[in-house]
Write an enzyme that holds these catalytic residues in place. Structure first.
Site, mmCIF file in Angstrom:
data_model
loop_
_atom_site.group_PDB
_atom_site.id
_atom_site.type_symbol
_atom_site.label_atom_id
_atom_site.label_comp_id
_atom_site.label_asym_id
_atom_site.label_seq_id
_atom_site.Cartn_x
_atom_site.Cartn_y
_atom_site.Cartn_z
ATOM 1 N N GLY A 57 0.774 -1.239 0.000
ATOM 2 C CA GLY A 57 0.000 0.000 0.000
ATOM 3 C C GLY A 57 0.802 1.283 0.000
ATOM 4 N N SER A 58 1.945 1.302 -0.703
ATOM 5 C CA SER A 58 2.697 2.561 -0.716
ATOM 6 C C SER A 58 1.990 3.619 -1.575
ATOM 7 C CB SER A 58 4.144 2.346 -1.180
ATOM 8 O OG SER A 58 4.207 2.073 -2.554
ATOM 9 N N ARG B 272 -15.816 -14.699 -9.583
ATOM 10 C CA ARG B 272 -15.509 -13.274 -9.779
ATOM 11 C C ARG B 272 -16.762 -12.424 -9.595
ATOM 12 N NH1 ARG B 272 -10.380 -12.484 -10.951
ATOM 13 N NH2 ARG B 272 -9.314 -14.138 -12.044
ATOM 14 N N MET C 173 -4.535 -6.731 -6.929
ATOM 15 C CA MET C 173 -4.176 -7.789 -7.867
ATOM 16 C C MET C 173 -5.343 -8.733 -8.142
ATOM 17 S SD MET C 173 -1.429 -6.760 -8.810
ATOM 18 C CE MET C 173 0.230 -6.169 -8.597
ATOM 19 N N ARG C 174 -6.469 -8.163 -8.511
ATOM 20 C CA ARG C 174 -7.641 -8.951 -8.900
ATOM 21 C C ARG C 174 -8.157 -8.399 -10.212
ATOM 22 N NH1 ARG C 174 -9.572 -13.442 -7.243
ATOM 23 N NH2 ARG C 174 -11.688 -12.777 -7.679
ATOM 24 N N ILE C 175 -8.548 -9.313 -11.100
ATOM 25 C CA ILE C 175 -9.194 -8.852 -12.329
ATOM 26 C C ILE C 175 -10.661 -8.646 -12.015
ATOM 27 C CG2 ILE C 175 -9.844 -9.550 -14.663
ATOM 28 C CD1 ILE C 175 -7.096 -10.875 -14.853
ATOM 29 N N ASN D 26 -6.611 3.442 -12.052
ATOM 30 C CA ASN D 26 -5.564 2.483 -11.662
ATOM 31 C C ASN D 26 -4.197 3.125 -11.886
ATOM 32 O OD1 ASN D 26 -4.401 -0.102 -11.004
ATOM 33 N ND2 ASN D 26 -4.045 -0.444 -13.200
ATOM 34 N N HIS E 259 -0.316 1.914 -12.927
ATOM 35 C CA HIS E 259 0.386 0.766 -13.519
ATOM 36 C C HIS E 259 1.853 1.151 -13.727
ATOM 37 C CE1 HIS E 259 0.770 -2.908 -15.894
ATOM 38 N NE2 HIS E 259 1.520 -2.198 -16.714
ATOM 39 N N ASP F 209 -5.483 -3.027 -18.383
ATOM 40 C CA ASP F 209 -4.429 -2.027 -18.606
ATOM 41 C C ASP F 209 -4.590 -1.272 -19.924
ATOM 42 O OD1 ASP F 209 -3.298 -2.819 -16.185
ATOM 43 O OD2 ASP F 209 -1.981 -4.286 -17.134
HETATM 44 C C1 GAR Z 1 2.778 -0.665 -7.744
HETATM 45 O O1 GAR Z 1 4.004 -0.607 -8.395
HETATM 46 C C2 GAR Z 1 1.642 -0.645 -8.752
HETATM 47 O O2 GAR Z 1 1.912 0.172 -9.868
HETATM 48 C C3 GAR Z 1 1.582 -2.090 -9.141
HETATM 49 O O3 GAR Z 1 1.754 -2.795 -7.939
HETATM 50 C C4 GAR Z 1 2.558 -2.017 -7.061
HETATM 51 C C5 GAR Z 1 1.837 -1.881 -5.739
HETATM 52 O O4 GAR Z 1 2.647 -1.278 -4.794
HETATM 53 N N1 GAR Z 1 0.348 -2.401 -9.782
HETATM 54 C C6 GAR Z 1 0.234 -3.241 -10.793
HETATM 55 O O5 GAR Z 1 1.161 -3.844 -11.271
HETATM 56 C C7 GAR Z 1 -1.186 -3.413 -11.305
HETATM 57 N N2 GAR Z 1 -1.163 -3.934 -12.622
HETATM 58 P P1 GAR Z 1 2.028 -0.583 -3.517
HETATM 59 O O6 GAR Z 1 1.135 -1.630 -2.833
HETATM 60 O O7 GAR Z 1 3.208 -0.244 -2.667
HETATM 61 O O8 GAR Z 1 1.245 0.620 -3.963
#
Ligand code: GAR
Length: 201
Positions: A14-15, A66, A91-93, A108, A110, A146
């Site tokens: 969750g950064s 889903r 990380m869920r579609i 989102n 990415h 995406d």
């Molecule tokens: C981030 O880099 C985000 O862009 C990526 O997961 C990471 C989550 O980090 N998301 C994806 O790849 C989605 N397709 P976080 O939990 O520290 O925010």
């Protein structure tokens, strides 16, 4: 204008969520973080959200279709009066029905310069392709993965000695900068989704 009630959906540390919470703490920011929701009970971001006195919800996905999962998600968002949704390492579609129901209100982040390098293992894809520039993209969520209209992007130089981890770290710093900007544009009505395009005003 009242700050828009926003939910952040996470699966991990969750950064990006933390960057959105920090931005929303600024006076005049047009979104308030009203809920953090995770499909993973142990997601590190949940504790961080609670430390900020933000409501959290956990919807485990195991043993559900889903559609069942997304119906629960939708109900929880409505219960909390949520107007906007930010996916932040979720990380869920999501089902087409859910995405259509929230069209124009769900975004989102990415870790690549879309439309390059969709899906997972994004930094490995970038290194394998030999690109000299990568980056990150904040975009509207549409049913195709995406592929949604782009709201904000930032680029990062790929260095010859980069590893997946070093590249990911530099890109993440940019994610933390542009995701709050994208939410600001959306929540203030300065970007909207219209006929499959991001329209800025
Ligand atoms: C981030 O880099 C985000 O862009 C990526 O997961 C990471 C989550 O980090 N998301 C994806 O790849 C989605 N397709 P976080 O939990 O520290 O925010």
């Amino acid at each position: 204008m009242t700050a828009k009630r926003t939910a952040i959906l996470i699966s991990g540390r969750g950064s990006n969520m933390a960057a959105l919470i920090a931005a929303a703490a600024n006076p005049g920011y047009p979104a308030q973080i009203a809920l953090v929701l995770s499909n993973q009970p142990l997601a590190g971001g949940l504790k961080r959200a609670q430390a900020h006195n933000i409501a959290v919800a956990i919807i485990p996905h195991q043993g559900k279709t889903r559609s069942q999962f997304d119906a629960e998600l939708d109900a929880t968002l409505r219960e909390h009066g949520i107007e906007l949704v930010c996916l932040a390492g979720f990380m869920r579609i999501l089902t087409d029905d859910f995405v259509r129901a929230w069209a124009g209100r769900i975004i989102n982040i990415h870790p690549s310069l879309l439309p390059a390098f969709k899906g997972t293992h994004v930094h490995a894809q970038a290194l394998a392709a030999g690109v000299r520039i990568s980056g990150c993209t904040a975009h509207f969520v549409v049913p195709e993965l995406d592929a949604g209209p782009i709201i904000e992007q930032a680029c990062v130089r790929v260095e010859p000695d980069d590893t997946e981890a070093s590249l990911a770290a530099r890109i993440l710093a940019e994610e933390h900068r542009i995701y709050p900007q994208a939410l600001r544009l959306l929540a203030s009505g300065r970007v909207r989704l219209e006929d499959g395009r991001a329209v800025f005003s």
